[in-house]
Motif scaffolding. Structure first.
Motif, PDB file in Angstrom:
ATOM      1  N   ARG A 187       0.929  -1.077  -0.023  1.00 22.43           N
ATOM      2  CA  ARG A 187       0.096  -0.057  -0.096  1.00 22.43           C
ATOM      3  C   ARG A 187       0.948   1.113   0.111  1.00 22.43           C
ATOM      4  O   ARG A 187       1.891   1.247   0.590  1.00 22.43           O
ATOM      5  N   HIS A 188       0.460   2.175  -0.873  1.00 22.48           N
ATOM      6  CA  HIS A 188       1.071   3.596  -0.784  1.00 22.48           C
ATOM      7  C   HIS A 188       0.646   4.288   0.657  1.00 22.48           C
ATOM      8  O   HIS A 188      -0.492   4.011   1.210  1.00 22.48           O
ATOM      9  N   PRO A 189       1.657   4.454   1.617  1.00 19.56           N
ATOM     10  CA  PRO A 189       1.347   5.064   3.086  1.00 19.56           C
ATOM     11  C   PRO A 189       0.135   5.858   3.077  1.00 19.56           C
ATOM     12  O   PRO A 189      -0.340   5.829   4.183  1.00 19.56           O
ATOM     13  N   ALA A 190       0.031   6.980   2.313  1.00 22.31           N
ATOM     14  CA  ALA A 190      -0.793   7.962   2.517  1.00 22.31           C
ATOM     15  C   ALA A 190      -1.985   7.597   1.985  1.00 22.31           C
ATOM     16  O   ALA A 190      -3.123   7.652   2.664  1.00 22.31           O
ATOM     17  N   SER A 191      -2.268   7.225   0.822  1.00 20.99           N
ATOM     18  CA  SER A 191      -3.634   6.893  -0.063  1.00 20.99           C
ATOM     19  C   SER A 191      -4.209   5.514   0.275  1.00 20.99           C
ATOM     20  O   SER A 191      -5.276   5.223   0.260  1.00 20.99           O
ATOM     21  N   GLY A 192      -3.291   4.319   0.482  1.00 20.69           N
ATOM     22  CA  GLY A 192      -3.523   3.052   0.537  1.00 20.69           C
ATOM     23  C   GLY A 192      -3.816   2.475  -0.651  1.00 20.69           C
ATOM     24  O   GLY A 192      -3.830   1.205  -0.811  1.00 20.69           O
ATOM     25  N   PHE A 193      -3.707   3.167  -1.959  1.00 15.28           N
ATOM     26  CA  PHE A 193      -3.642   2.428  -3.272  1.00 15.28           C
ATOM     27  C   PHE A 193      -2.513   1.608  -3.266  1.00 15.28           C
ATOM     28  O   PHE A 193      -1.315   1.850  -2.672  1.00 15.28           O
ATOM     29  N   ALA A 194      -2.575   0.923  -4.372  1.00 13.73           N
ATOM     30  CA  ALA A 194      -1.596  -0.107  -4.650  1.00 13.73           C
ATOM     31  C   ALA A 194      -0.172   0.375  -5.236  1.00 13.73           C
ATOM     32  O   ALA A 194      -0.368   0.969  -6.379  1.00 13.73           O
ATOM     33  N   VAL A 195       0.916   0.287  -4.540  1.00 12.10           N
ATOM     34  CA  VAL A 195       2.122   0.506  -5.218  1.00 12.10           C
ATOM     35  C   VAL A 195       2.400  -0.473  -6.336  1.00 12.10           C
ATOM     36  O   VAL A 195       2.791  -0.275  -7.454  1.00 12.10           O
ATOM     37  N   VAL A 196       2.210  -1.797  -5.674  1.00 14.16           N
ATOM     38  CA  VAL A 196       2.050  -3.095  -6.542  1.00 14.16           C
ATOM     39  C   VAL A 196       1.316  -4.065  -5.889  1.00 14.16           C
ATOM     40  O   VAL A 196       0.989  -4.294  -4.701  1.00 14.16           O
ATOM     41  N   GLY A 197       0.012  -4.359  -6.637  1.00 13.73           N
ATOM     42  CA  GLY A 197      -1.034  -5.456  -6.102  1.00 13.73           C
ATOM     43  C   GLY A 197      -1.041  -6.545  -7.032  1.00 13.73           C
ATOM     44  O   GLY A 197      -0.926  -6.366  -8.338  1.00 13.73           O
ATOM     45  N   ILE A 198      -0.957  -7.903  -6.506  1.00 12.60           N
ATOM     46  CA  ILE A 198      -1.225  -9.097  -7.288  1.00 12.60           C
ATOM     47  C   ILE A 198      -2.448  -9.785  -6.978  1.00 12.60           C
ATOM     48  O   ILE A 198      -2.526 -10.050  -5.564  1.00 12.60           O
ATOM     49  N   ILE A 214      -3.082 -14.639 -13.184  1.00 12.74           N
ATOM     50  CA  ILE A 214      -2.470 -13.301 -12.342  1.00 12.74           C
ATOM     51  C   ILE A 214      -3.001 -12.281 -13.055  1.00 12.74           C
ATOM     52  O   ILE A 214      -2.826 -11.865 -14.312  1.00 12.74           O
ATOM     53  N   GLY A 215      -3.228 -11.100 -11.957  1.00 12.08           N
ATOM     54  CA  GLY A 215      -3.608  -9.837 -12.256  1.00 12.08           C
ATOM     55  C   GLY A 215      -2.737  -9.038 -11.693  1.00 12.08           C
ATOM     56  O   GLY A 215      -2.328  -9.064 -10.364  1.00 12.08           O
ATOM     57  N   VAL A 216      -2.213  -8.000 -12.363  1.00 12.85           N
ATOM     58  CA  VAL A 216      -1.248  -7.138 -11.597  1.00 12.85           C
ATOM     59  C   VAL A 216      -1.744  -5.510 -11.877  1.00 12.85           C
ATOM     60  O   VAL A 216      -2.322  -5.135 -12.829  1.00 12.85           O
ATOM     61  N   THR A 217      -1.653  -4.946 -10.782  1.00 14.58           N
ATOM     62  CA  THR A 217      -1.922  -3.586 -10.821  1.00 14.58           C
ATOM     63  C   THR A 217      -0.961  -2.867  -9.987  1.00 14.58           C
ATOM     64  O   THR A 217      -0.117  -3.358  -9.343  1.00 14.58           O
ATOM     65  N   GLY A 218      -0.998  -1.537 -10.328  1.00 15.82           N
ATOM     66  CA  GLY A 218      -0.062  -0.324  -9.518  1.00 15.82           C
ATOM     67  C   GLY A 218       1.325  -0.611 -10.195  1.00 15.82           C
ATOM     68  O   GLY A 218       1.941   0.552 -10.228  1.00 15.82           O
ATOM     69  N   ALA A 219       1.740  -1.364 -11.016  1.00 14.20           N
ATOM     70  CA  ALA A 219       3.230  -1.580 -11.502  1.00 14.20           C
ATOM     71  C   ALA A 219       3.394  -0.968 -12.668  1.00 14.20           C
ATOM     72  O   ALA A 219       4.147  -0.069 -13.084  1.00 14.20           O
ATOM     73  N   ALA A 220       2.524  -0.931 -13.521  1.00 15.81           N
ATOM     74  CA  ALA A 220       2.570  -0.124 -14.910  1.00 15.81           C
ATOM     75  C   ALA A 220       1.370   0.830 -15.175  1.00 15.81           C
ATOM     76  O   ALA A 220       0.623   1.039 -14.313  1.00 15.81           O
ATOM     77  N   ASN A 221       1.304   1.168 -16.445  1.00 15.72           N
ATOM     78  CA  ASN A 221       0.004   2.409 -16.583  1.00 15.72           C
ATOM     79  C   ASN A 221      -1.124   1.819 -16.744  1.00 15.72           C
ATOM     80  O   ASN A 221      -2.143   2.745 -16.619  1.00 15.72           O
ATOM     81  N   HIS A 222      -1.349   0.501 -16.625  1.00 19.99           N
ATOM     82  CA  HIS A 222      -2.683  -0.071 -16.627  1.00 19.99           C
ATOM     83  C   HIS A 222      -2.644  -1.554 -15.942  1.00 19.99           C
ATOM     84  O   HIS A 222      -1.540  -1.920 -16.030  1.00 19.99           O
ATOM     85  N   ALA A 223      -3.590  -1.754 -15.514  1.00 20.28           N
ATOM     86  CA  ALA A 223      -3.557  -3.517 -14.940  1.00 20.28           C
ATOM     87  C   ALA A 223      -3.521  -4.260 -16.123  1.00 20.28           C
ATOM     88  O   ALA A 223      -4.164  -4.046 -17.148  1.00 20.28           O
TER      89      ALA A 223
END
Ligand SMILES: Cc1cc2nc3c(=O)[nH]c(=O)nc-3n(C[C@H](O)[C@H](O)[C@H](O)COP(=O)(O)OP(=O)(O)OC[C@H]3O[C@@H](n4cnc5c(N)ncnc54)[C@H](O)[C@@H]3O)c2cc1C
Length: 284
Positions: A187-198, A214-223
């Motif tokens: 988690r991003h410490p301020a917003s809680g959004f995923a810096v990287v989520g799997i 496998i689904g990935v979020t946070g890492a690239a410009n879109h999931a």
């Protein structure tokens, strides 16, 4: 922090909302939970002439658990997804992911449809949708169409939705018996959004991976779906060596984002660590 003036209509049906959207797609915004849109209006990052409040449209609500699959209305809130016992029984990953979104205030108002349509590269649901092979039902002036989650996200805050289209519902095929799931994120410490989520959905038979997505979020410009890593693991055991190889593949094949918080190199490292942790958790 005061929005520009706009007209406001509370739509009572999907057809009415689509008609209003069609009249001026560029000057109109849909309002669901408002937890992304209202801050954007206040900061004047968006200044629509018309706001269509879709929160009262019954056709966009509800969770239905069927024999063949699960239908989730776009207006379903994160809290409703967290609280639904039948959904938790069928797909426990919903409870896991919903519980990691922000705080109760955001979860009580924010909707899964708003999150997916907004396509924030760090939002949680897109990764889960990819791992579950979800399809999105989209309603527009030309009628209904279905788009697979893997084809829906186009770029940062960009999807295949046309200007006069509304994401109506999410459809998820019932996974085979024995499929296990996990969603985890840094988690991003301020917003809680995923810096990287799997998100991972996986089926093991006699310790061999027979199905995995496998689904990935946070890492690239879109999931995105981690297809190469998943393909590599099919037919293999979750040995240290195979998990390391899958992690390396995922890191190598991702064009990672770089921003003030995390460099591309740091995100690639998190990606490798998080996929290993996810696989390890599912293997035990
Ligand atoms: C402090 C804070 C922390 C947050 N943390 C997280 C987090 O950790 N993880 C996470 O995933 N999210 C997080 N969010 C975002 C939250 O999940 C939002 O609820 C979500 O992004 C948008 O959903 P909404 O219903 O509020 O949409 P709205 O704000 O109402 O709309 C967002 C956008 O989507 C469009 N839209 C809405 N519904 C539809 C639809 N059905 N069809 C087509 N277009 C539509 C709107 O026009 C608008 O452009 C956070 C938000 C805040 C304010």
């Amino acid at each position: 922090m005061i929005p520009a003036a706009f007209d406001y209509v509370r739509a009572s049906s999907l057809a009415q909302a689509i008609d209003l959207l069609r009249d001026d797609p560029d000057g109109t915004k849909l309002l669901a939970g408002g937890h992304t849109l209202l801050p954007a209006l206040k900061l004047r990052l968006a200044s629509p002439a018309l706001l269509i409040d879709i929160a009262g449209i019954a056709e966009l609500k509800g969770i239905e658990i069927g024999e063949a699959g699960i239908r989730i209305g776009a207006l379903t809130t994160h809290t409703e997804l967290l609280a639904s016992e039948p959904l938790n029984e069928a797909l426990p990953v919903f409870r896991q992911a919903a519980g990691l979104i922000a705080d109760p205030q955001v979860r009580n108002r924010g909707t899964i449809g708003g999150s997916l349509a907004n396509a924030d590269p760090a939002a949680d649901w897109p990764a889960v949708m990819l791992a579950l092979h979800a399809e999105f039902e989209i309603a527009g002036s030309k009628g209904l169409r279905r788009v697979a989650a893997r084809d829906f996200f186009v770029d940062i805050f960009s999807t295949v939705l046309e200007g006069d289209e509304i994401l109506a519902s999410i459809h998820i095929p019932r996974p085979n018996a024995g499929t296990c799931f996990i969603y985890r994120k840094i988690r991003h410490p301020a917003s809680g959004f995923a810096v990287v989520g799997i998100a991972v959905a996986m089926r093991l038979q006699q310790s061999v991976v027979t199905e995995i997505s496998i689904g990935v979020t946070g890492a690239a410009n879109h999931a995105f779906a981690g297809g190469d890593a998943a393909d590599f693991l099919i037919g293999k055991t979750l040995s240290q060596e195979n998990m390391d190889r899958a992690a390396k593949l995922l890191g190598e094949t991702t064009a990672c984002l770089s921003d003030r918080y995390a460099s591309a190199e740091y995100r690639a490292n998190l990606l490798r660590i998080e996929i290993r942790r996810a696989l390890l958790a599912l293997s035990s």
